[in-house]
Design a protein around this motif. Structure first.
Motif, short mmCIF file in Angstrom:
data_model
loop_
_atom_site.label_atom_id
_atom_site.label_comp_id
_atom_site.label_asym_id
_atom_site.label_seq_id
_atom_site.Cartn_x
_atom_site.Cartn_y
_atom_site.Cartn_z
N UNK A 66 0.96 -1.12 -0.29
CA UNK A 66 0.51 0.43 0.42
C UNK A 66 0.72 1.22 -0.24
N UNK A 67 2.28 1.33 -0.51
CA UNK A 67 3.16 2.26 -0.10
C UNK A 67 3.69 1.93 -0.47
N UNK A 68 5.03 3.11 -0.83
CA UNK A 68 4.66 4.56 -1.58
C UNK A 68 3.00 5.14 -2.59
N UNK A 69 3.15 6.01 -2.03
CA UNK A 69 1.70 6.10 -3.58
C UNK A 69 2.89 8.02 -4.57
N UNK A 70 3.63 8.28 -3.88
CA UNK A 70 4.29 8.45 -4.73
C UNK A 70 5.35 8.63 -4.22
N UNK A 71 6.64 9.11 -5.65
CA UNK A 71 7.94 8.76 -5.50
C UNK A 71 8.65 10.81 -5.57
N UNK A 72 9.63 10.79 -5.19
CA UNK A 72 10.18 12.41 -5.59
C UNK A 72 12.20 11.70 -5.47
N UNK A 73 12.70 12.20 -6.55
CA UNK A 73 13.79 12.04 -7.57
C UNK A 73 15.05 13.40 -7.05
N UNK A 74 15.50 13.31 -5.96
CA UNK A 74 17.11 14.58 -6.09
C UNK A 74 18.15 13.67 -5.80
N UNK A 75 19.13 15.29 -5.38
CA UNK A 75 20.49 14.41 -4.72
C UNK A 75 20.31 15.37 -3.84
N UNK A 76 21.19 14.71 -2.96
CA UNK A 76 21.48 15.20 -1.22
C UNK A 76 22.14 16.22 -1.48
N UNK A 77 23.27 15.75 -2.28
CA UNK A 77 24.37 17.65 -2.42
C UNK A 77 23.46 18.80 -2.97
N UNK A 78 24.00 19.95 -2.74
CA UNK A 78 23.28 21.13 -3.72
C UNK A 78 23.83 21.57 -4.55
N UNK A 79 23.32 22.17 -5.16
CA UNK A 79 23.89 23.03 -6.48
C UNK A 79 24.68 21.72 -7.68
N UNK A 80 24.03 20.74 -8.05
CA UNK A 80 24.37 19.26 -8.40
C UNK A 80 22.75 18.35 -8.53
N UNK A 81 22.34 17.90 -9.47
CA UNK A 81 21.40 16.64 -9.89
C UNK A 81 22.17 15.49 -10.51
N UNK A 82 22.69 15.82 -11.93
CA UNK A 82 23.03 14.64 -11.96
C UNK A 82 23.34 14.74 -13.59
N UNK A 83 25.37 15.14 -13.49
CA UNK A 83 26.09 16.11 -14.71
C UNK A 83 25.68 14.96 -15.99
N UNK A 84 25.47 13.85 -15.84
CA UNK A 84 25.02 12.89 -16.91
C UNK A 84 25.43 11.66 -16.77
N UNK A 85 26.39 11.21 -18.00
CA UNK A 85 26.72 9.65 -17.66
C UNK A 85 28.28 10.20 -17.59
N UNK A 86 28.76 8.90 -16.46
CA UNK A 86 30.51 9.41 -15.86
C UNK A 86 31.44 8.95 -17.45
N UNK A 87 31.71 10.06 -17.95
CA UNK A 87 32.85 10.18 -18.79
C UNK A 87 34.17 9.60 -19.37
N UNK A 88 34.79 8.78 -18.37
CA UNK A 88 35.54 7.82 -18.42
C UNK A 88 34.71 6.91 -18.83
N UNK A 89 33.30 6.07 -18.54
CA UNK A 89 33.66 4.75 -19.24
C UNK A 89 32.65 5.56 -20.28
N UNK A 90 32.12 6.60 -21.08
CA UNK A 90 31.43 6.68 -22.27
C UNK A 90 33.45 6.76 -23.26
N UNK A 91 34.41 7.14 -22.58
CA UNK A 91 35.72 7.07 -23.53
C UNK A 91 36.03 6.26 -23.75
N UNK A 92 35.55 5.28 -22.77
CA UNK A 92 35.79 3.76 -23.43
C UNK A 92 34.97 3.43 -23.92
N UNK A 93 34.01 3.18 -24.29
CA UNK A 93 33.12 2.20 -25.65
C UNK A 93 33.99 3.01 -26.62
N UNK A 94 34.77 3.52 -26.84
CA UNK A 94 35.23 3.31 -28.47
C UNK A 94 36.10 2.71 -28.44
N UNK A 95 36.18 1.66 -27.88
CA UNK A 95 37.92 1.16 -28.08
C UNK A 95 36.90 -0.76 -27.37
#
Length: 269
Positions: A66-95
């Motif tokens: 019976x729960x939850x009935x609503x969801x909040x998505x947030x970040x713990x630290x102020x001033x940042x939500x999500x900077x994207x996918x990890x750039x190191x892992x994205x770079x590794x996809x080239x090789x």
């Protein structure tokens, strides 16, 4: 899930997920998914996408109680939500071609179940919201941003593209022209501009507080109504759907309708 000491509270700590960075707290009827990797401005690794998928699955498993009935998505630290996918892992996809499909599928397997949760999902966005961070916000039903929130979808700067499900959600939310502007130009836009084009619904100084207050209010409403209305909103662009007629007709025989009418009559006395 592991219960905390307070009644009605369930907490899953970051360390209980693959590679951490996620916490879930379910307090009574509201679940909060918190991103907890401030060192990388909450960039999502492959393991991070798996962690998010596990978090969404945990919420799904709690629905039967019976729960939850609503969801909040947030970040713990102020001033940042999500900077994207990890750039190191994205770079590794080239090789490493063998990692490309698993990375794409991991994103999809986290975001699609999040978008399909039967209850409202509200994203509270403060600061950076780039690339996959925008995709994460798009999987929510509503977005509340602080005035310092900044948005960008920059795959064209890296010579890559954007997952088709996320392009579709962006187009549905801001319409093709504005989606093209964001995708082709890769420019950053502020919260006011995001609100103007429909990328966010509300701008508030305390996005997290506003999202939690909205979630608590929604959690007092009929869960069956919210689930049916969420289905109707999702299917609205497809035109007439007989299944939605059935949802409308059958709702009058449901327990929630009986309780709602009884409460209305009690208030009217």
């Amino acid at each position: 899930m592991r219960a905390a000491s307070s009644p009605g509270l369930v907490v899953l700590r970051a360390g209980e997920y693959p590679a951490g960075m996620i916490e879930i707290e379910i307090t009574d009827a509201v679940a909060t998914i918190t991103l907890e990797a401030p060192a990388t401005r909450n960039a999502l690794t492959l393991a991070g996408w798996h962690a998010l998928s596990a978090a969404v699955a945990a919420i799904g498993a709690a629905i039967g109680a019976g729960r939850p009935r609503a969801v909040v998505l947030c970040a713990k630290a102020p001033g940042m939500f999500c900077s994207g996918s990890d750039i190191g892992e994205i770079a590794a996809l080239a090789d490493d071609a063998a990692l490309r499909a698993p990375f794409r599928v991991a994103m999809r397997d986290a975001l699609e179940p999040l978008a399909r949760l039967p209850m409202p999902v509200i994203a509270a966005i403060d600061g950076d919201c780039f690339g996959a961070g925008v995709a994460l916000a798009l999987a929510a039903d509503l977005r509340i941003a602080t005035p310092r929130a900044v948005f960008a979808v920059p795959p064209a700067k890296l010579g890559i593209t954007y997952p088709q499900e996320d392009v579709a959600r962006l187009v549905a939310l801001v319409r093709p022209g504005q989606a093209a502007r964001m995708l082709y130009g890769a420019a950053r836009i502020d919260a006011a501009e995001a609100a103007r084009i429909g990328l966010v619904e509300i701008v508030a100084d305390d996005a997290s507080g506003a999202a939690r207050a909205m979630a608590r209010s929604m959690a007092t409403l009929s869960p069956s109504s919210l689930a049916a209305l969420k289905t109707a909103v999702a299917r609205a662009p497809l035109g007439h759907d007989p299944a939605l007629d059935d949802l409308f007709d059958n709702a009058f025989a449901g327990d929630d309708f009986g309780k709602g009418i009884a409460a209305f009559r009690a208030r009217a006395r």
